[in-house]
Design an enzyme around this catalytic site. Structure first.
Site, PDB file in Angstrom:
ATOM      1  N   GLY A  83     -24.376  24.754 -20.834  1.00  0.00           N
ATOM      2  CA  GLY A  83     -25.104  25.784 -20.088  1.00  0.00           C
ATOM      3  C   GLY A  83     -26.530  25.348 -19.835  1.00  0.00           C
ATOM      4  N   SER A  84     -27.388  26.317 -19.615  1.00  0.00           N
ATOM      5  CA  SER A  84     -28.776  26.038 -19.260  1.00  0.00           C
ATOM      6  C   SER A  84     -29.544  25.473 -20.451  1.00  0.00           C
ATOM      7  CB  SER A  84     -29.443  27.335 -18.800  1.00  0.00           C
ATOM      8  OG  SER A  84     -29.323  28.298 -19.834  1.00  0.00           O
ATOM      9  N   GLY A 133     -29.517  26.179 -24.518  1.00  0.00           N
ATOM     10  CA  GLY A 133     -29.373  25.070 -25.465  1.00  0.00           C
ATOM     11  C   GLY A 133     -30.425  25.094 -26.561  1.00  0.00           C
ATOM     12  N   GLU A 189     -24.534  20.286 -23.945  1.00  0.00           N
ATOM     13  CA  GLU A 189     -24.349  19.763 -22.586  1.00  0.00           C
ATOM     14  C   GLU A 189     -25.108  20.701 -21.658  1.00  0.00           C
ATOM     15  OE1 GLU A 189     -22.771  17.017 -21.798  1.00  0.00           O
ATOM     16  OE2 GLU A 189     -21.491  16.578 -23.510  1.00  0.00           O
ATOM     17  N   CYS A 241     -23.620  20.513 -12.907  1.00  0.00           N
ATOM     18  CA  CYS A 241     -24.712  19.979 -13.728  1.00  0.00           C
ATOM     19  C   CYS A 241     -25.122  18.616 -13.191  1.00  0.00           C
ATOM     20  CB  CYS A 241     -24.281  19.895 -15.184  1.00  0.00           C
ATOM     21  SG  CYS A 241     -22.694  19.079 -15.386  1.00  0.00           S
TER      22      CYS A 241
HETATM   23  P1  NAD Z   1     -25.994  29.882 -19.107  1.00  0.00           P
HETATM   24  O1  NAD Z   1     -26.919  29.156 -19.985  1.00  0.00           O
HETATM   25  O2  NAD Z   1     -26.456  31.114 -18.440  1.00  0.00           O
HETATM   26  O3  NAD Z   1     -24.658  30.291 -19.917  1.00  0.00           O
HETATM   27  C1  NAD Z   1     -23.818  29.319 -20.504  1.00  0.00           C
HETATM   28  C2  NAD Z   1     -23.020  29.958 -21.618  1.00  0.00           C
HETATM   29  O4  NAD Z   1     -23.904  30.273 -22.698  1.00  0.00           O
HETATM   30  C3  NAD Z   1     -22.343  31.272 -21.246  1.00  0.00           C
HETATM   31  O5  NAD Z   1     -21.069  31.342 -21.832  1.00  0.00           O
HETATM   32  C4  NAD Z   1     -23.279  32.306 -21.847  1.00  0.00           C
HETATM   33  O6  NAD Z   1     -22.641  33.539 -22.124  1.00  0.00           O
HETATM   34  C5  NAD Z   1     -23.682  31.600 -23.117  1.00  0.00           C
HETATM   35  N1  NAD Z   1     -24.909  32.101 -23.738  1.00  0.00           N
HETATM   36  C6  NAD Z   1     -26.030  32.529 -23.137  1.00  0.00           C
HETATM   37  N2  NAD Z   1     -26.939  32.902 -24.057  1.00  0.00           N
HETATM   38  C7  NAD Z   1     -26.385  32.684 -25.266  1.00  0.00           C
HETATM   39  C8  NAD Z   1     -26.812  32.884 -26.617  1.00  0.00           C
HETATM   40  N3  NAD Z   1     -28.016  33.386 -26.913  1.00  0.00           N
HETATM   41  N4  NAD Z   1     -25.983  32.552 -27.605  1.00  0.00           N
HETATM   42  C9  NAD Z   1     -24.756  32.020 -27.348  1.00  0.00           C
HETATM   43  N5  NAD Z   1     -24.289  31.846 -26.102  1.00  0.00           N
HETATM   44  C10 NAD Z   1     -25.090  32.163 -25.071  1.00  0.00           C
HETATM   45  O7  NAD Z   1     -25.473  28.818 -18.012  1.00  0.00           O
HETATM   46  P2  NAD Z   1     -24.600  29.076 -16.702  1.00  0.00           P
HETATM   47  O8  NAD Z   1     -25.429  29.756 -15.678  1.00  0.00           O
HETATM   48  O9  NAD Z   1     -23.279  29.664 -17.074  1.00  0.00           O
HETATM   49  O10 NAD Z   1     -24.315  27.559 -16.253  1.00  0.00           O
HETATM   50  C11 NAD Z   1     -25.193  26.790 -15.506  1.00  0.00           C
HETATM   51  C12 NAD Z   1     -25.972  25.834 -16.400  1.00  0.00           C
HETATM   52  O11 NAD Z   1     -25.074  25.042 -17.166  1.00  0.00           O
HETATM   53  C13 NAD Z   1     -26.773  24.829 -15.590  1.00  0.00           C
HETATM   54  O12 NAD Z   1     -28.010  24.641 -16.210  1.00  0.00           O
HETATM   55  C14 NAD Z   1     -25.934  23.563 -15.656  1.00  0.00           C
HETATM   56  O13 NAD Z   1     -26.658  22.368 -15.443  1.00  0.00           O
HETATM   57  C15 NAD Z   1     -25.397  23.659 -17.037  1.00  0.00           C
HETATM   58  N6  NAD Z   1     -24.180  22.852 -17.197  1.00  0.00           N
HETATM   59  C16 NAD Z   1     -24.292  21.683 -17.900  1.00  0.00           C
HETATM   60  C17 NAD Z   1     -23.178  20.862 -18.036  1.00  0.00           C
HETATM   61  C18 NAD Z   1     -23.266  19.556 -18.770  1.00  0.00           C
HETATM   62  O14 NAD Z   1     -22.222  18.991 -19.084  1.00  0.00           O
HETATM   63  N7  NAD Z   1     -24.451  19.032 -19.061  1.00  0.00           N
HETATM   64  C19 NAD Z   1     -21.957  21.254 -17.478  1.00  0.00           C
HETATM   65  C20 NAD Z   1     -21.887  22.460 -16.786  1.00  0.00           C
HETATM   66  C21 NAD Z   1     -23.019  23.257 -16.673  1.00  0.00           C
END
Ligand code: NAD
Length: 512
Positions: free
Chosen positions: A245-246, A250, A267, A301
């Site tokens: 995720g973002s 992370g 990731e 990503c």
């Molecule tokens: P996001 O960070 O909003 O959410 C990702 C996940 O994290 C979701 O399941 C969300 O519910 C969970 N989450 C959020 N806050 C949390 C917390 N406090 N505790 C535990 N879990 C929590 O990201 P998004 O909008 O779903 O995805 C887009 C982002 O993901 C972009 O930044 C993209 O670059 C990144 N991404 C990275 C990769 C990689 O392999 N590097 C792959 C896909 C997406």
């Protein structure tokens, strides 16, 4: 109506027709009581399904089931675990068309990409089956006579998988299918934007698992990141949290899991750059850049967000890019002529528009796109090309939308320095036919990313190579090479088969 019929057909064939009642398939909690989540189709804003979220008690039931199953699953020989994963791969092959279509409907990526995502799950299943016979440890030469030293790998426990909306199913499989052959059980919390595809995958797994008497190896918790996600971060029964995720998310995962000395695989966001040298094959570069910048509507990503053009070729490349951008068909991702679907939601559209405003305010020039096309219903945007400079603060941020910043350079060294001058470090690429340029980019002073490509775009990684990035991208690696080791615990073993007790480092310790 046509789309609705397609939705119903897909849901029915995936065994999800009664998902609204919370009682589909085998192995489901009858009435999860954590409130309701609506899954929307971002192409038309229709509700695809209403999904019940897990309450605290439901979460407990799921993690307890995974913990209990782990006690037995870890005892099953790894190749036999591989056999279950092989069957999951077969089930995914059977359901590829419907699951791929559902990914397109719920996430908004075009159908070939939806199908590609399911193919990636099948590929990792095949990879994991082979891996189940190759979880090798090394043996070492002991300095002590008649001693044998080697390492072995044991299952770790529960792997918690938190996934992002943009790869709603593939990223789960990268983790879950490897973790499973390693002997771990998996608890999955998908994005709240894409719960339905997760339920479909879980349903496919449930049938295979129950047929084999292995319910509980893969489990699912639907819930908000701030609720269900946070519970996983704090849960000591989950020794490993793999989070995609973002960067913001992370940092939170690293802090909370780190505080309890748990393991993480992170990731996170990327801000991927491509350098096009003056000697490059420009036809090749153009195709790769357009796919990499516009594919998945800029929501990968690994999306290309920064383009560095050698000054002499820049004017011509910019003209060709503008022409290519004007031909991108935007619309319903299930339409075979469409190349770019919608963004995931209104917030993503607003982020993109605000980003373009900021780029203008910082001195950038929108060369084309960046508007809202006249398509009813969905969260559609036009991909944007923005003339920029590396020092503009916005260029260093990841905006999860199809904005491509175009910059010019004089020397390869200058381009590499600008390329590396961002907080993220996921994927990178150079187009060149000059061996020196290519090798410089691959050298220790070259790209600082986890992934480097020569004469290929930044996106579209294959199973087999370790996927992941450096710096704020989080350092995690998945889906290939020796990344399986993160899902196991290493044990170094020394066996003394002599009649003596020699000590390492020649230490003498005699009892008289
Ligand atoms: P996001 O960070 O909003 O959410 C990702 C996940 O994290 C979701 O399941 C969300 O519910 C969970 N989450 C959020 N806050 C949390 C917390 N406090 N505790 C535990 N879990 C929590 O990201 P998004 O909008 O779903 O995805 C887009 C982002 O993901 C972009 O930044 C993209 O670059 C990144 N991404 C990275 C990769 C990689 O392999 N590097 C792959 C896909 C997406």
């Amino acid at each position: 109506m046509l789309v609705q019929n397609t939705v119903h057909g897909v849901l029915e064939r995936l065994g999800l027709e009664s998902v609204n009642s919370g009682a589909c398939g085998t192995g489901w909690i009858e009435s999860p009581s954590g409130g309701e989540l609506v899954s929307y189709n971002p192409s038309n804003r229709d509700a695809l399904a209403r999904v019940r979220m897990a309450s605290e008690a439901d979460y407990e039931a799921v993690v307890s089931a995974a913990s209990e199953t782990f006690q037995r699953w870890r005892l099953l020989p790894a190749p036999k675990r591989g056999e279950i994963v092989r069957q999951i791969g077969e089930a995914l092959r059977m359901h590829k068309a419907d699951l791929g279509a559902l990914v397109s409907m719920e996430m908004g990526k075009i159908l070939p990409e939806g199908l590609g995502e399911v193919q990636e799950m099948i590929d990792i299943a095949d990879y994991a089956v082979g891996l189940s016979r190759q979880l090798y440890g090394l043996s070492m030469h002991s300095e002590r006579p008649e001693h044998r030293m080697y390492e072995q790998w044991h299952p770790l426990g529960i792997a918690g998988v938190i996934s992002a909306f943009n790869f709603p199913v593939a990223v789960w499989s990268w983790n879950a299918l490897i973790a499973a052959v390693c002997g771990d059980c998996v608890v999955w919390k998908p994005s709240s934007e894409t719960p339905l595809t997760a339920i479909a995958v879980q349903n496919i797994c449930n049938h295979v698992l129950s047929r084999n008497g292995w319910e509980g190896v893969f489990t699912l918790v639907i819930g908000r990141g701030s609720v269900a996600g946070e519970k996983m971060l704090h849960d000591k029964r989950i020794p490993l949290v793999s989070a995609t995720g973002s960067c913001r998310m992370g940092y939170r995962v690293a802090e909370v899991v780190g505080r309890r000395l748990g393991r993480t695989i992170l990731e996170l966001g990327g801000n991927n750059g491509v350098i096009v040298a003056g000697d490059a094959d420009l036809d090749l570069a153009l195709r790769a850049i357009v796919f990499g910048a516009v594919g998945t509507a800029g929501q990968r990503c690994t999306t290309i967000r920064r383009l560095f053009l050698h000054k002499p070729i820049a004017p011509k490349m910019i003209e060709r890019l503008k022409s290519a951008y004007s031909q991108i068909r935007i619309g319903d991702p299930l339409d075979a002529h469409v190349l770019m679907g919608p963004l995931i939601n209104q917030a993503a559209v607003d982020d993109m528009m605000a980003g373009l405003e900021r780029a203008r305010a910082e001195g950038g020039e929108v060369l084309c796109g960046g508007g809202k096309p006249a398509i009813q219903g969905g969260f559609f945007v036009e991909p944007a090309l923005v003339k920029a400079t590396p020092s503009m603060p916005i260029v260093k941020e990841e905006i999860f939308a199809p904005i491509l910043y175009v910059m010019e350079f004089d020397t390869i060294e200058e381009a590499i320095a600008a390329h590396n001058d961002v907080p993220q470090g996921l994927s990178s690429a150079m187009f060149t036919n000059n061996l020196r340029h290519a090798e410089t980019f691959l050298s220790v002073t070259g790209s600082d990313c986890g992934i480097v490509n020569i004469n290929g775009g930044t996106s579209g990684a294959e199973i087999g190579g370790a996927f992941g990035g450096e710096k704020e991208t989080g350092g995690g690696r998945e889906a290939g090479s020796d990344s399986w080791k993160a899902y196991m615990r290493r044990q170094t073993v020394t066996i003394n088969f002599s009649h003596d007790l020699p000590l390492a480092q020649g230490i003498e310790f005699h009892l008289d």
